[in-house]
Design a protein around this motif. Structure first.
Motif, mmCIF file in Angstrom:
data_model
loop_
_atom_site.group_PDB
_atom_site.id
_atom_site.type_symbol
_atom_site.label_atom_id
_atom_site.label_comp_id
_atom_site.label_asym_id
_atom_site.label_seq_id
_atom_site.Cartn_x
_atom_site.Cartn_y
_atom_site.Cartn_z
ATOM 1 N N ASP A 12 -13.348 -2.174 9.113
ATOM 2 C CA ASP A 12 -14.369 -3.030 8.355
ATOM 3 C C ASP A 12 -13.731 -4.141 7.832
ATOM 4 O O ASP A 12 -14.259 -4.921 7.420
ATOM 5 C CB ASP A 12 -14.879 -1.965 6.949
ATOM 6 C CG ASP A 12 -15.922 -1.372 7.733
ATOM 7 O OD1 ASP A 12 -16.348 -0.998 8.878
ATOM 8 O OD2 ASP A 12 -16.189 -0.230 7.149
ATOM 9 N N ARG A 13 -12.379 -4.230 7.949
ATOM 10 C CA ARG A 13 -11.668 -5.514 7.611
ATOM 11 C C ARG A 13 -11.965 -5.455 6.041
ATOM 12 O O ARG A 13 -12.099 -6.821 5.804
ATOM 13 C CB ARG A 13 -11.820 -6.455 8.208
ATOM 14 C CG ARG A 13 -11.474 -6.494 9.812
ATOM 15 C CD ARG A 13 -11.449 -7.792 10.327
ATOM 16 N NE ARG A 13 -10.880 -7.707 11.731
ATOM 17 C CZ ARG A 13 -11.019 -6.964 12.881
ATOM 18 N NH1 ARG A 13 -12.195 -6.281 12.569
ATOM 19 N NH2 ARG A 13 -10.520 -6.889 14.066
ATOM 20 N N ILE A 14 -11.757 -4.608 5.185
ATOM 21 C CA ILE A 14 -11.864 -4.795 3.949
ATOM 22 C C ILE A 14 -10.776 -5.617 3.075
ATOM 23 O O ILE A 14 -9.711 -6.012 3.883
ATOM 24 C CB ILE A 14 -12.033 -3.259 3.082
ATOM 25 C CG1 ILE A 14 -10.608 -2.706 3.268
ATOM 26 C CG2 ILE A 14 -13.266 -2.361 3.393
ATOM 27 C CD1 ILE A 14 -10.367 -1.285 2.400
ATOM 28 N N ARG A 15 -10.990 -6.137 1.900
ATOM 29 C CA ARG A 15 -9.876 -6.927 1.440
ATOM 30 C C ARG A 15 -8.681 -6.221 1.231
ATOM 31 O O ARG A 15 -8.476 -4.995 1.090
ATOM 32 C CB ARG A 15 -10.637 -7.292 0.089
ATOM 33 C CG ARG A 15 -9.528 -8.393 -0.681
ATOM 34 C CD ARG A 15 -10.077 -8.489 -2.076
ATOM 35 N NE ARG A 15 -11.428 -9.053 -2.267
ATOM 36 C CZ ARG A 15 -11.599 -10.264 -2.432
ATOM 37 N NH1 ARG A 15 -10.479 -11.109 -3.058
ATOM 38 N NH2 ARG A 15 -12.922 -10.736 -2.379
ATOM 39 N N ILE A 42 -2.431 -5.348 4.769
ATOM 40 C CA ILE A 42 -1.475 -4.733 3.737
ATOM 41 C C ILE A 42 -1.509 -3.312 4.028
ATOM 42 O O ILE A 42 -0.762 -2.393 4.098
ATOM 43 C CB ILE A 42 -1.364 -5.162 2.440
ATOM 44 C CG1 ILE A 42 -1.321 -6.537 2.318
ATOM 45 C CG2 ILE A 42 -0.537 -4.303 1.541
ATOM 46 C CD1 ILE A 42 -1.424 -7.293 1.094
ATOM 47 N N TYR A 43 -2.965 -2.729 3.728
ATOM 48 C CA TYR A 43 -2.895 -1.131 3.917
ATOM 49 C C TYR A 43 -2.566 -0.729 5.301
ATOM 50 O O TYR A 43 -1.993 0.425 5.243
ATOM 51 C CB TYR A 43 -4.637 -0.960 3.691
ATOM 52 C CG TYR A 43 -5.203 -1.244 2.416
ATOM 53 C CD1 TYR A 43 -4.404 -1.245 1.288
ATOM 54 C CD2 TYR A 43 -6.411 -1.883 2.053
ATOM 55 C CE1 TYR A 43 -5.093 -1.379 -0.053
ATOM 56 C CE2 TYR A 43 -6.790 -1.944 0.918
ATOM 57 C CZ TYR A 43 -6.299 -1.760 -0.053
ATOM 58 O OH TYR A 43 -6.496 -2.094 -1.366
ATOM 59 N N GLN A 44 -2.887 -1.388 6.109
ATOM 60 C CA GLN A 44 -2.522 -0.847 7.416
ATOM 61 C C GLN A 44 -0.827 -1.170 7.671
ATOM 62 O O GLN A 44 -0.453 -0.008 8.293
ATOM 63 C CB GLN A 44 -3.116 -2.160 8.493
ATOM 64 C CG GLN A 44 -2.579 -1.775 10.078
ATOM 65 C CD GLN A 44 -2.745 -3.295 10.755
ATOM 66 O OE1 GLN A 44 -3.765 -3.884 10.828
ATOM 67 N NE2 GLN A 44 -1.580 -3.441 11.389
ATOM 68 N N THR A 45 -0.111 -2.003 7.057
ATOM 69 C CA THR A 45 1.174 -1.812 7.159
ATOM 70 C C THR A 45 1.926 -0.652 6.320
ATOM 71 O O THR A 45 2.645 0.193 6.882
ATOM 72 C CB THR A 45 1.821 -3.065 6.639
ATOM 73 O OG1 THR A 45 1.143 -4.079 7.262
ATOM 74 C CG2 THR A 45 3.470 -2.994 6.592
ATOM 75 N N VAL A 46 1.008 -0.488 5.135
ATOM 76 C CA VAL A 46 1.833 0.633 4.244
ATOM 77 C C VAL A 46 1.382 2.129 4.789
ATOM 78 O O VAL A 46 2.153 2.997 4.767
ATOM 79 C CB VAL A 46 1.143 0.520 2.780
ATOM 80 C CG1 VAL A 46 1.385 1.628 1.895
ATOM 81 C CG2 VAL A 46 1.548 -0.778 2.226
ATOM 82 N N GLY A 105 8.473 -5.488 13.055
ATOM 83 C CA GLY A 105 8.039 -5.322 14.435
ATOM 84 C C GLY A 105 6.501 -4.866 14.218
ATOM 85 O O GLY A 105 5.682 -4.898 15.299
ATOM 86 N N GLN A 106 5.858 -4.557 13.178
ATOM 87 C CA GLN A 106 4.711 -3.854 13.025
ATOM 88 C C GLN A 106 3.520 -4.863 13.556
ATOM 89 O O GLN A 106 2.612 -4.396 14.258
ATOM 90 C CB GLN A 106 4.345 -3.348 11.731
ATOM 91 C CG GLN A 106 4.377 -4.433 10.449
ATOM 92 C CD GLN A 106 2.821 -4.906 10.107
ATOM 93 O OE1 GLN A 106 2.040 -4.375 10.629
ATOM 94 N NE2 GLN A 106 2.738 -5.798 9.356
ATOM 95 N N ILE A 136 -9.975 4.617 -2.381
ATOM 96 C CA ILE A 136 -9.133 5.627 -1.279
ATOM 97 C C ILE A 136 -7.827 4.837 -0.759
ATOM 98 O O ILE A 136 -6.865 5.439 -0.645
ATOM 99 C CB ILE A 136 -10.033 5.897 -0.232
ATOM 100 C CG1 ILE A 136 -9.618 7.549 -0.118
ATOM 101 C CG2 ILE A 136 -10.104 5.189 0.882
ATOM 102 C CD1 ILE A 136 -10.724 7.952 0.900
ATOM 103 N N MET A 137 -7.981 3.557 -0.548
ATOM 104 C CA MET A 137 -6.609 2.931 -0.196
ATOM 105 C C MET A 137 -5.604 2.799 -1.220
ATOM 106 O O MET A 137 -4.665 2.680 -0.597
ATOM 107 C CB MET A 137 -7.162 1.451 0.691
ATOM 108 C CG MET A 137 -8.034 1.363 1.896
ATOM 109 S SD MET A 137 -6.840 1.884 3.218
ATOM 110 C CE MET A 137 -8.005 2.565 4.314
#
Lengths: 456, 292, 281
Positions: free
Chosen positions: B96-99, B103-107, C267-268, C21-22
């Motif tokens: 959904d590309r939330i704000r 960064i979330y994806q990296t973490v 690399g990510q 949740i994130m």
């Protein structure tokens, strides 16, 4: 794609090249720096010899590595044709890697072997060790400590290395705080229970422990269970089925342990801490008493101060024939049966028991070497003097090596956790021991004949 | 005639492509498996090895410790649906590309790259009875949730499961997210126009598109549960308390390496291999059904 | 109108829920890393009394002790060499196998495939002792090659399985077109299948890397020499050696995770891009 392939070949080539130089451990390496005109000793073979030593001990005797290096330097200076490679292992890997090595009869020349009893016998029976006593004179053997647990068929199979004993220590300051006499630690189980009560009143755990990895269960067994045994071979007899772990002499200690747990003698987070985290409670001055080893006695004295730490014997709950005995043992170093240079390996091992080496070990590590030649005037603390006095005057019995490791780890240690969890009653725990032993007996264990012989 | 010739030619080329892999599999698996089967049918090792028929199997199938180890493996399978569903939800939220989604994806992937051995030590500290996790729960008024996470024999296995979830969630999330990103946006837009809710889009659009990735991830998790949980167990609980977290792989390691019981360890290994073959046949049948 | 409002507020609530949740995820993911780093920078005596806070006086002493006492750089080099070569070899060999399973019909195909994939469930623990004996017999133990062979072998089933399932999703039409263009079999593999399967290849590389880099038991048994140890088996020594010194242990842990962490953080972007590009819908 071409560059990628080239990269792969480059990598393979590099790894093969590096592997090539590393693979040299198997063949005795000729050291290019060695002076050509070195005079070999007339009695020793002149060709170049390489010994590989797998050792462990740094956690119990901090500084052991440094001592080992200096002994190797001293030995190789006298014997320029010998090179010695020290490989440090951890207690898991020294067993794991040695099992694999033994399966193919290839590996080190000298190996660290834990304590005595089964830890030595399994390798003796499997033909993995050569007896060190074949290479030592009776005078040399006479000064070694704790050779009995390493003896089978009239031979001593590993050489005693350094000493370990399970000690009980207490915090004098906290004893005073709890309204107890700091010079009179409890001597009986009832006194111990009263001590727990006094400590509970001031909100400090009487005894520090960490049961998550269950090793402390073995310490309690070693300290408590031996006292009720009727004789030294009782455990081995129960193992081979000539006795039973349900008998009172074996089962009584479970009730004692259960009483201590029920009286809230231990820290409330006992089940979630591992052994060392449990010990740390005592080191931080947050618990009254602790069972630990020589190394931690030194640490506790360092952390709490010389005057605050006392040592005591584990309170007695019986007056049986073995209630005076104590668990102390020496770790061992053995020569592998496949080593092509057994005599030289033995010669090096024997050199470790020379006076200067024995004394140097204590000076470096603060842990006594397993030899009566050890100069007791070197001992730095009163606590250790007291300990040594006990060691030299009381009979030794360590149960850890007296039952199959399988039974020790799958029945005894988990059952102590069960008592701590209060999910097992003392009767359940005894039953678990007996069932675990029976299932070991029924599963065609190797060397069962030797066990029967060994159990007398 | 032509067809069989074609198959013959195909088999030849196929063989060339398969050869290096088959050689390696033969070396790494075949020799040990023959060895292990032999040991499982014997008493003793090496020179002392004698034929013992199926006695080891009789012993092991009756053994309470083995039974509970196998049961623990089965219990841990619970993490497979939890992780799959969790990863799906996280992937959809990120999609959904939330704000802050980058960064979330990296973490979220960081736990995946951290070594288990290292994490075990850290979690051993965090999950102590007086550790940070319980302190945190107390500080947010959830004190009733505090447990002796690794010290209570009724919970320890689930705690280990929780740590595995913590470690593996990111992998699934990123796998699913990547696949979602390559699905055509139109599909989702069309569903939105049709008034499908977030959950409906997840169920009706995302999942069908992700079937292959989900299958791969689930298989990987099943494999993890059956044969790669050793590190977690060894470092977090050492099989305890009171044997409550022993699993098959741990059993094999202990009996083979520490207790000097190669025959018993080999027997358990053969049983786990049989379970593996059964699981794969089941998988094959399911996939065939779905494809039909 | 009001319905739209409800929908909107529902959306807001849902948005908050998603952020919450994130954030929770971020917290739990980073907490252990925080713990490792702050602990590694503490002195042993400070740690006894201050377990979770920032170090009062950050020190690098633990790292210095570590570098002095252990052959960290050598172990790092060993791990890198072993992991890189095993991963490359494994991906090559597995993709060949996957290609054969996708492109050709031959007798016993599904049997062979099921057999290979069922090996997935066999724990490597079982293989160690028999394999070690074989390695000794052919005099390969104590070499990088021995562990590389074992790692590649252990990872072939999972890699083949993953690549096969991806190759199967590549439309036959693309392959047919390339045959018409006169591509040889190897060219189809190299120019069509592999580039189109980048996501699967990257996933395979990653799965392999994580297993091999972190593996302990096999490297411990096969490489019995201090200068051959991998980083992880070298650090396994720590467990016993410095157990009472948690800050020193954590500095070792930090050394073990930081290289992978840096590689990942750099690399990510490419990694995620690789996972999404070229994918066949």
């Amino acid at each position: 794609m071409k560059t990628k392939l080239f990269l792969i070949f480059l990598l393979l080539a590099v790894s093969a090249a590096l592997a090539g130089c590393a693979g040299a451990t198997q063949t005795p390496a000729v050291s290019p720096t060695q002076p050509e005109n070195a005079q070999p000793e007339p009695t020793k073979p002149a060709e170049n010899v390489k010994l590989v030593v797998w050792w462990w001990g740094e956690p119990e005797a901090p500084g052991a590595g440094q001592w080992f290096k200096s002994r190797v330097d001293a030995y190789t200076a006298k014997h320029p044709n010998v090179t010695i490679e020290l490989v440090e292992q951890n207690i898991d890997s020294v067993i794991t890697a040695f099992r694999a090595a033994a399966a193919s009869k290839s590996g080190p020349d000298i190996v660290f072997v834990f304590s005595g009893g089964v830890y030595v016998m399994e390798d003796v029976w499997a033909g993995n060790l050569a007896p060190i006593s074949d290479y030592a004179s009776p005078e040399q053997l006479a000064t070694w400590l704790d050779t009995e647990s390493k003896t089978y068929d009239g031979k001593v199979w590993t050489m005693p290395f350094y000493m370990q004993s399970y000690l009980m220590m207490y915090n004098k300051e906290l004893f005073a705080k709890a309204g107890l006499d700091p010079e009179k630690p409890p001597q009986t189980l009832d006194e111990l229970l009263a001590t727990c009560e006094a400590f509970n009143k001031i909100g400090i755990p009487a005894m520090a422990t960490g049961m998550r990895d269950a090793f402390m269960g073995g310490v309690y067994y070693s300290e408590m269970a031996i006292h009720t045994l009727t004789d030294r071979f009782a455990i081995q007899r129960a193992v081979v089925g000539k006795g039973s772990f349900l008998d009172a002499e074996h089962a009584a200690w479970w009730t004692a342990l259960d009483k201590l747990v029920k009286a809230k003698c231990f820290n409330e987070d006992a089940n979630s801490l591992d052994l060392y985290s449990g010990w740390e409670l005592f080191g931080r001055g947050e618990a009254g008493m602790l069972q630990a080893n020589d190394g931690y006695l030194n640490t506790a004295i360092e952390l709490l101060g010389k005057d605050k730490v006392g040592i005591m014997r584990f309170p007695r709950f019986t007056t049986g024939p073995l209630s005076e005995s104590m668990c102390y043992f020496s770790q061992g170093l053995g020569i592998t049966s496949w080593s092509p240079n057994k005599e030289i390996a033995a010669d090096f091992l024997l050199s470790l028991h020379e006076q200067d080496s024995v004394d140097e070990f204590y000076k470096t590590t603060g842990i006594p070497f397993a030899d009566t030649k050890f100069d007791q005037r070197l001992i730095k603390t009163d606590q250790q003097k007291q300990e040594f006095e006990w060691i030299s005057s009381r009979p030794q019995l360590c149960p850890e090596g007296l039952m199959p490791i399988q039974v020790w780890e799958t029945s005894l240690l988990p059952a102590t956790q069960g008592i701590f969890q209060q999910s097992l009653t003392p009767e359940d725990a005894a039953k678990m021991m007996e069932e675990g032993t029976a299932s070991w007996r029924d599963s065609n264990p190797p060397n069962f004949e030797q066990w029967i012989l060994w159990a007398k | 005639m032509v067809r069989s010739k074609l198959i013959g030619k195909q088999a030849g080329t196929a063989f060339l492509f398969l050869l290096p892999g088959l050689l390696l599999i033969g070396f790494v698996y075949l020799i040990p498996i023959i060895n292990v089967i032999g040991l499982s049918l014997s008493k003793g090792v090496g020179e002392n090895q004698t034929f013992a028929g199926l006695t080891n199997y009789q012993v092991i199938l009756k053994d309470r410790l083995f039974q509970s180890a196998f049961l623990n493996n089965v219990k841990l399978l619970v993490i497979v649906p939890i992780l799959t569903l969790g990863a799906l939800i996280f992937a959809s939220i990120l999609y959904d590309r939330i704000r802050g989604w980058r960064i979330y994806q990296t973490v979220i992937f960081i736990p995946v790259v951290l070594a288990i051995a290292a994490m075990g030590i850290t979690f051993g500290q965090l999950l102590q009875f007086k550790g940070l996790v319980n302190e945190f729960l107390r500080s947010i008024q959830l004190g009733f949730l505090t447990r002796d996470w690794l010290g209570d024999q009724n919970i320890a296995l689930w705690t280990v499961g929780g740590v595995i979830i913590w470690k593996e969630l990111g992998f699934g999330t990123i796998l699913f997210l990547a696949r979602l990103m390559s699905v055509e946006q139109d599909l989702f837009d069309a569903a939105k126009v049709d008034g499908a809710s977030w959950w409906q889009r997840l169920w009706n659009v995302s999942i069908p598109q992700l079937v292959h990735v989900i299958e791969f991830y689930a298989i990987l998790l099943v494999v993890t549960v059956f044969s790669f949980v050793f590190d977690y167990i060894l470092i977090l609980t050492n099989g305890g308390p009171n044997n409550s977290t022993i699993v098959g792989e741990f059993f094999i390691y202990k009996f083979g390496f520490i207790y000097n019981r190669f025959n018993i360890a080999s027997t358990v290994a053969v049983l786990y291999l049989v379970v593996g073959i059964i699981l794969m046949i089941v998988r094959y049948q399911i996939v065939k059904r779905i494809e039909e | 109108m009001s319905r739209k409002l409800i929908d909107q507020s529902k959306g807001v609530v849902f948005g908050v829920f998603k952020q919450g949740i994130m954030l929770l995820m971020v917290l739990t993911s980073l907490l252990p890393v925080y713990f490792i780093i702050v602990t590694a920078l503490k002195e042993k005596t400070e740690y006894v009394f201050n377990k979770w806070g920032l170090p009062a006086l950050p020190t690098l002493q633990n790292f210095l002790t570590l570098l002095e006492g252990e052959k960290i750089f050598r172990w790092l080099l060993n791990s890198t060499l072993i992991s890189v070569s095993s991963v490359i070899l494994c991906v090559m060999i597995s993709s060949f196998m996957a290609y054969a399973f996708t492109r050709y019909t031959f007798p016993g195909k599904s049997f062979l495939f099921t057999l290979i994939t069922s090996l997935l469930v066999l724990s490597p623990v079982v293989l160690v002792i028999p394999l070690f004996r074989t390695m000794v017999a052919i005099n390969l133990h104590n070499t990088y090659l021995s562990v590389i062979i074992v790692y590649v072998g252990v990872m072939i089933p999972i890699s083949t399985y993953l690549l096969t399932s991806f190759f199967r999703s590549i439309p036959q039409a693309i392959i047919d077109a390339s045959i018409v263009d006169g591509c040889t079999e190897f060219q189809i593999y190299k120019n069509i299948m592999m580039p189109l399967s980048m996501p699967a290849v990257i996933t395979t590389i990653l799965t392999n890397w994580l297993y091999i880099w972190n593996e302990i038991l096999i490297s411990l048994v096969f490489l019995q020499n201090d200068s051959l140890r991998t980083l992880m088996s070298g650090l396994a020594l720590f467990k016993g050696k410095y157990t009472t010194d948690i800050p020193l242990t954590m500095s070792g842990v930090a050394v073990a995770i930081i290289p992978t962490l840096i590689i990942y953080l750099i690399g990510q972007r490419y990694f995620v891009r690789g996972l999404t590009t070229g994918a066949v819908k």
